[in-house]
Motif scaffolding. Structure first.
Motif, PDB file in Angstrom:
ATOM      1  N   GLU A  15       0.831  -1.210   0.000  1.00 57.59           N
ATOM      2  CA  GLU A  15       0.000   0.000   0.000  1.00 57.59           C
ATOM      3  C   GLU A  15       0.861   1.253   0.000  1.00 57.59           C
ATOM      4  N   ASP A  19       0.997   4.218  -2.747  1.00 60.97           N
ATOM      5  CA  ASP A  19       0.867   5.627  -2.364  1.00 60.97           C
ATOM      6  C   ASP A  19       2.049   6.448  -2.876  1.00 60.97           C
ATOM      7  N   ARG A  51      -7.766  -2.198  -5.285  1.00 64.37           N
ATOM      8  CA  ARG A  51      -8.479  -1.500  -4.212  1.00 64.37           C
ATOM      9  C   ARG A  51      -7.895  -0.106  -3.979  1.00 64.37           C
ATOM     10  N   LYS A  52      -6.577  -0.019  -3.914  1.00 65.18           N
ATOM     11  CA  LYS A  52      -5.920   1.263  -3.670  1.00 65.18           C
ATOM     12  C   LYS A  52      -6.118   2.229  -4.840  1.00 65.18           C
ATOM     13  N   GLU A  55      -9.513   3.663  -4.566  1.00 62.69           N
ATOM     14  CA  GLU A  55      -9.528   4.670  -3.493  1.00 62.69           C
ATOM     15  C   GLU A  55      -8.919   5.981  -3.977  1.00 62.69           C
ATOM     16  N   ASP A  58     -11.324   7.676  -6.376  1.00 63.84           N
ATOM     17  CA  ASP A  58     -12.456   8.268  -5.646  1.00 63.84           C
ATOM     18  C   ASP A  58     -12.037   9.561  -4.956  1.00 63.84           C
ATOM     19  N   MET A  59     -10.864   9.597  -4.369  1.00 61.96           N
ATOM     20  CA  MET A  59     -10.377  10.797  -3.709  1.00 61.96           C
ATOM     21  C   MET A  59     -10.142  11.911  -4.732  1.00 61.96           C
TER      22      MET A  59
END
Length: 64
Positions: A15, A19, A51-52, A55, A58-59
């Motif tokens: 993760e 990032d 999944r990340k 995310e 979406d952000m």
């Protein structure tokens, strides 16, 4: 949780690498060597990556 036992890579490390800019399995493999030995971790790595990325998308939509 350990995802890649061959290289001792955890879900948190995956993760964090995403990032930090990894966007593909190739990026993760280059940075962390996941999937480069036995390959049993590839399925879990792909799930975490997808999944990340969702995310992050979406952000980004919320900010725009």
């Amino acid at each position: 949780m350990y995802i890649c036992l061959c290289h001792g890579v955890t879900d948190k490390k995956i993760e964090q690498t995403i990032d930090d800019g990894a966007m593909t399995m190739r990026d993760l493999s280059k940075e962390l060597q996941v999937g480069s030995q036995c390959g049993k971790c590839c399925g879990c790595c792909k799930k975490i990556l997808n999944r990340k990325l969702i995310e992050i998308a979406d952000m980004t939509e919320q900010v725009a």
